[in-house]
Design a protein around this motif. Sequence first.
Motif, mmCIF file in Angstrom:
data_model
loop_
_atom_site.group_PDB
_atom_site.id
_atom_site.type_symbol
_atom_site.label_atom_id
_atom_site.label_comp_id
_atom_site.label_asym_id
_atom_site.label_seq_id
_atom_site.Cartn_x
_atom_site.Cartn_y
_atom_site.Cartn_z
ATOM 1 N N CYS A 74 9.008 -18.040 -25.868
ATOM 2 C CA CYS A 74 9.921 -17.617 -24.966
ATOM 3 C C CYS A 74 10.517 -19.231 -24.327
ATOM 4 N N GLY A 75 11.725 -19.220 -24.159
ATOM 5 C CA GLY A 75 12.330 -20.198 -23.425
ATOM 6 C C GLY A 75 12.708 -19.817 -21.936
ATOM 7 N N PRO A 76 13.303 -20.808 -21.119
ATOM 8 C CA PRO A 76 13.538 -20.779 -19.671
ATOM 9 C C PRO A 76 15.003 -20.124 -19.290
ATOM 10 N N HIS A 77 15.077 -18.935 -20.385
ATOM 11 C CA HIS A 77 16.488 -18.390 -20.041
ATOM 12 C C HIS A 77 16.319 -16.795 -20.250
ATOM 13 N N VAL A 78 17.614 -16.034 -19.993
ATOM 14 C CA VAL A 78 17.352 -14.591 -19.962
ATOM 15 C C VAL A 78 16.718 -14.170 -21.242
ATOM 16 N N GLN A 79 16.851 -14.613 -22.341
ATOM 17 C CA GLN A 79 16.103 -14.187 -23.441
ATOM 18 C C GLN A 79 14.603 -14.308 -23.334
ATOM 19 N N GLY A 80 14.365 -15.536 -22.752
ATOM 20 C CA GLY A 80 12.659 -15.403 -22.499
ATOM 21 C C GLY A 80 12.326 -14.403 -21.635
ATOM 22 N N ALA A 81 13.143 -14.290 -20.513
ATOM 23 C CA ALA A 81 12.621 -13.208 -19.360
ATOM 24 C C ALA A 81 12.393 -11.739 -20.142
ATOM 25 N N GLN A 82 13.382 -11.541 -21.319
ATOM 26 C CA GLN A 82 13.010 -10.319 -21.974
ATOM 27 C C GLN A 82 11.842 -10.283 -22.762
ATOM 28 N N GLY A 83 11.373 -11.491 -23.534
ATOM 29 C CA GLY A 83 10.448 -11.594 -24.084
ATOM 30 C C GLY A 83 9.277 -11.269 -23.108
ATOM 31 N N ILE A 84 9.138 -12.045 -22.060
ATOM 32 C CA ILE A 84 7.997 -11.666 -21.009
ATOM 33 C C ILE A 84 7.886 -10.219 -20.551
ATOM 34 N N SER A 85 8.788 -9.727 -20.272
ATOM 35 C CA SER A 85 8.844 -8.292 -19.841
ATOM 36 C C SER A 85 8.310 -7.484 -20.981
ATOM 37 N N CYS A 86 8.593 -7.904 -22.302
ATOM 38 C CA CYS A 86 8.102 -6.948 -23.419
ATOM 39 C C CYS A 86 6.436 -7.220 -23.465
ATOM 40 N N GLY A 87 6.037 -8.723 -23.263
ATOM 41 C CA GLY A 87 4.519 -8.931 -23.364
ATOM 42 C C GLY A 87 3.856 -8.316 -22.266
ATOM 43 N N ARG A 88 4.558 -7.989 -21.152
ATOM 44 C CA ARG A 88 3.646 -7.127 -20.066
ATOM 45 C C ARG A 88 3.541 -6.074 -20.411
ATOM 46 N N HIS A 89 4.543 -5.140 -21.072
ATOM 47 C CA HIS A 89 4.192 -3.847 -21.477
ATOM 48 C C HIS A 89 3.216 -3.852 -22.681
ATOM 49 N N LEU A 90 3.181 -4.764 -23.466
ATOM 50 C CA LEU A 90 2.364 -4.839 -24.629
ATOM 51 C C LEU A 90 0.735 -5.085 -24.136
ATOM 52 N N ALA A 91 0.603 -5.918 -23.067
ATOM 53 C CA ALA A 91 -0.580 -6.209 -22.645
ATOM 54 C C ALA A 91 -1.153 -4.857 -21.953
ATOM 55 N N ASN A 92 -0.277 -4.111 -21.199
ATOM 56 C CA ASN A 92 -0.580 -2.953 -20.751
ATOM 57 C C ASN A 92 -1.033 -1.705 -21.623
ATOM 58 N N HIS A 93 -0.715 -2.040 -22.909
ATOM 59 C CA HIS A 93 -1.300 -1.280 -24.090
ATOM 60 C C HIS A 93 -2.279 -1.528 -24.822
ATOM 61 N N GLU A 94 -3.080 -2.652 -24.302
ATOM 62 C CA GLU A 94 -4.504 -3.013 -24.775
ATOM 63 C C GLU A 94 -4.017 -3.912 -26.016
ATOM 64 N N VAL A 95 -3.003 -4.734 -25.959
ATOM 65 C CA VAL A 95 -2.554 -5.538 -27.031
ATOM 66 C C VAL A 95 -3.035 -7.012 -26.524
ATOM 67 N N GLU A 96 -3.434 -7.879 -27.492
ATOM 68 C CA GLU A 96 -3.825 -9.369 -26.907
ATOM 69 C C GLU A 96 -2.604 -10.006 -27.031
ATOM 70 N N VAL A 97 -2.027 -10.332 -26.039
ATOM 71 C CA VAL A 97 -1.004 -11.161 -25.925
ATOM 72 C C VAL A 97 -0.863 -12.740 -25.438
ATOM 73 N N ILE A 98 -0.473 -13.284 -26.340
ATOM 74 C CA ILE A 98 -0.418 -15.027 -26.154
ATOM 75 C C ILE A 98 1.021 -15.486 -25.705
ATOM 76 N N LEU A 99 1.265 -15.791 -24.438
ATOM 77 C CA LEU A 99 2.529 -15.938 -24.149
ATOM 78 C C LEU A 99 2.761 -17.421 -24.066
ATOM 79 N N PHE A 100 3.666 -18.159 -24.936
ATOM 80 C CA PHE A 100 4.067 -19.661 -25.153
ATOM 81 C C PHE A 100 5.393 -19.859 -24.236
ATOM 82 N N LEU A 101 5.174 -20.635 -23.202
ATOM 83 C CA LEU A 101 6.185 -20.863 -22.224
ATOM 84 C C LEU A 101 6.092 -22.500 -21.723
#
Length: 485
Positions: free
Chosen positions: A318-345
Amino acid sequence: MAADWLGSLVSINCGTTLGVYQGEVSSVDQSSQTISLKQPFHNGVKCPVPEVTFSAMDIKELKILDIRNGQDGWSGRGGGQTNSVPIAVPLKGDPRTQERLISPQQQCSKSYGDPHLNVPGQPKGFRRRHNSWSSSSRGVNQVTPKKNGVKNGGGGGPMKQRDDECFGDGMEERLDTDFDFEGNLALFDKAAVFSQIDTSERRGNGTRSRGTPGEQTPSRYRHDENILEAKPIVYRQIDVPQPGAKEYCTDSGLVVPSVSYELHKRLLLVAERHGLSLERRLEMTGVCTSQMALTLLGGPNRLTPKNVHQRPTVALLCGPHVQGAQGISCGRHLANHEVEVILFLPNFVKMLDSVTSELTLFSKTEGKQVSSIKDLPDSPVDLIINCLDCHDNTFLMDQPWYRAAADWANQNRAPVLSIDPPVSGQGQAVEAKWSLSLGLPLPLAEGAGRVYLCDIGVPRQVFQEVGIKYHSPFGCKFVIPLHSA
């Protein structure tokens, strides 16, 4: 006497329910008030059983058609007349002649005794039941013989006697004649019937033989076709004032034109003015993207309680923009579904408020956040979600952190999903296998891979306000694949 009527031909009217029976009297039992007919006819049709027994309570009227055994009477066979002598069968215990009409208790193929019948040798309160057609051929006082020749009740006690009464019918008796299936089938002339159907369909120059005169014969449809279709399908249901360089189509054939980035940006601004805020769009994008990512990871075949030792791993760039915020939102939902998420920012001095808010929510999950490429796994992950690119700021591609993240993604052998990638002219440093566009697609480059479209909830009137004639192509889904037209 009762024996004097044996062999006579009688007609018994049992009312509208059971109908009328004719046959030869085979037995008359005054104690149980029953009469039996052999070779009976029911409403003029021969019964399939050799003998039928009637109770006095079932008989409404009894007529003697022909008297045998020398009784006083006259048989009118030769003269074409019959001597019908109506008689009434007296009920037991009542010396007077009576006729009663009650609910039927006996049919042609199965008869049930009446609890008032007093059968000698039968336990009190036990209700005799004839279990098959062969039972009706026996008299009321007869019992079913056992195979070894010992009659019921001999040495078995009352329970044995009851079992033999219910289940002791012998199998030695059979129907006199079998049903002729071949002869019955030969009565049906299949060729003549189909010829008549074809003739009726061709009658009247293609009009139906039934229904409204002049009505046209409908076309023949396959099992997967919509037979209720009233008008032709319009496949171009979306018109844009400024068409993009590409056109796409859905699986059902609907045309989805691409739009320029300026028109797409104006559409989002109008939607935000009407209440579709950035936070709502981020949440909608995160849910749809995570659902698509879960499907790419294997869906129910991978994410099961029995497979906790093989949890999928997803790397978010992810980057420091709206597209990055969209990716972080996706990562939160994936983590809630028992997926191992590694966020690079990377650690930026200044970030958008939407990015900060999404990071705060992501930190409440079990997801991992890293700021250096060295902290990313060396082995291939299951999926890479690319949110490095920005529509408005193309100078980020020259930053060292961007180039390092793009090189790591290209060297890792995991498939890449890009969220809201930029248009063709800006180029893409990471080659993706799938790309997800929002609302309406942009004219993406070949490196974007297969294009998918996400419904972010923009109302139809918002499309009309920016000059787009819009009809939703999503149907029952929120993410649909697009094909190059």
